[in-house]
Write a protein that holds these residues in place. Structure first.
Motif, short mmCIF file in Angstrom:
data_model
loop_
_atom_site.label_atom_id
_atom_site.label_comp_id
_atom_site.label_asym_id
_atom_site.label_seq_id
_atom_site.Cartn_x
_atom_site.Cartn_y
_atom_site.Cartn_z
N HIS A 87 0.94 -1.21 0.07
CA HIS A 87 -0.03 -0.08 -0.05
C HIS A 87 0.92 1.28 -0.19
O HIS A 87 1.87 1.46 0.85
CB HIS A 87 -1.09 -0.23 1.14
CG HIS A 87 -2.17 -0.85 0.90
ND1 HIS A 87 -3.24 -0.28 0.25
CD2 HIS A 87 -2.45 -2.19 1.09
CE1 HIS A 87 -4.11 -1.34 0.31
NE2 HIS A 87 -3.54 -2.44 0.79
N GLU A 90 -8.58 -3.38 -5.71
CA GLU A 90 -7.20 -3.20 -5.45
C GLU A 90 -6.35 -4.26 -5.90
O GLU A 90 -5.34 -4.04 -6.17
CB GLU A 90 -7.14 -3.41 -3.85
CG GLU A 90 -7.72 -1.81 -3.43
CD GLU A 90 -7.67 -1.93 -1.72
OE1 GLU A 90 -6.57 -2.48 -1.23
OE2 GLU A 90 -8.09 -1.37 -1.10
N GLU A 126 -3.43 3.22 -5.18
CA GLU A 126 -3.61 2.63 -3.70
C GLU A 126 -2.27 1.67 -3.63
O GLU A 126 -2.06 1.73 -2.28
CB GLU A 126 -4.90 1.40 -4.08
CG GLU A 126 -6.09 2.07 -4.07
CD GLU A 126 -6.89 2.61 -2.72
OE1 GLU A 126 -6.28 2.18 -1.61
OE2 GLU A 126 -7.70 3.56 -2.68
#
Length: 187
Positions: free
Chosen positions: A63, A93, A150
């Motif tokens: 992340h 994601e 992300e």
């Protein structure tokens, strides 16, 4: 069923979950907007502990915001169906399409502290995430796609490696708990 009812039905795994359940119920009763980020003190998020079919590996993403290997998840943003939130965040994601919940009930709960930070040019003050985790299964052979806003990498890791590669001390504790629960489910 409401989040409050789902939390009431949830059986805490340990002392951390027992206390966090108590606090989450208190926040639900105290604030009418805990499903929205507009509640700058505490709001609900949903996470996914994504495991392979054999339950020997977990899918982690690097992340960008936290500069750490971590699970997938995101804000409820008004959606009381937290399982839907966890599945949607997983797809966004990772690019995975063939995902399924191993169980529809909550797998884990935790209150997570979030330090103040910049997001999209605005300062977000220190707050807490009232997090619900779901156990999700994915096909280890399916290709993944990073979400550049992300994360910058996605990898399948052994359960122990997922803990080792996280650089966030508290999250190491959370991931350890998730793995303990997973091993107990398998026995």
């Amino acid at each position: 069923m409401t989040i409050r009812n789902e939390l009431m039905a949830y059986c805490p795994y340990n002392e951390q979950e027992k206390k966090d359940k108590e606090l989450m119920l208190r926040y639900i009763d105290q604030f009418s907007d805990v499903l929205k980020r507009e509640n700058e003190f505490a709001h609900f998020t949903a996470s996914a502990w994504i495991v392979n079919k054999e339950r020997t590996k977990v899918l982690m993403a690097f992340h960008n915001q936290y500069q750490s290997w971590a699970w997938m998840g995101g804000h409820a943003d008004g959606n009381a169906d937290l399982l839907h939130v966890a599945l949607k965040e997983t797809e966004e994601e990772t690019g995975l399409k063939n995902i399924k919940p191993i169980m529809s009930d909550y797998y884990s709960i935790e209150i997570l502290g979030v330090d103040g930070h910049m997001k999209k040019g605005k300062y977000v003050g220190t707050h807490v995430h009232l997090n619900v985790t779901f156990l999700i299964e994915a096909d280890e052979g399916e290709g993944t796609t990073i979400a550049p806003d992300e994360n910058s990498a996605i990898e399948w890791m052994s359960l122990d490696e997922a803990i080792e590669r996280s650089s966030e001390p508290y999250m190491k504790q959370v991931y350890t708990k998730l793995n303990e629960k997973l091993r107990n489910v398998q026995d």
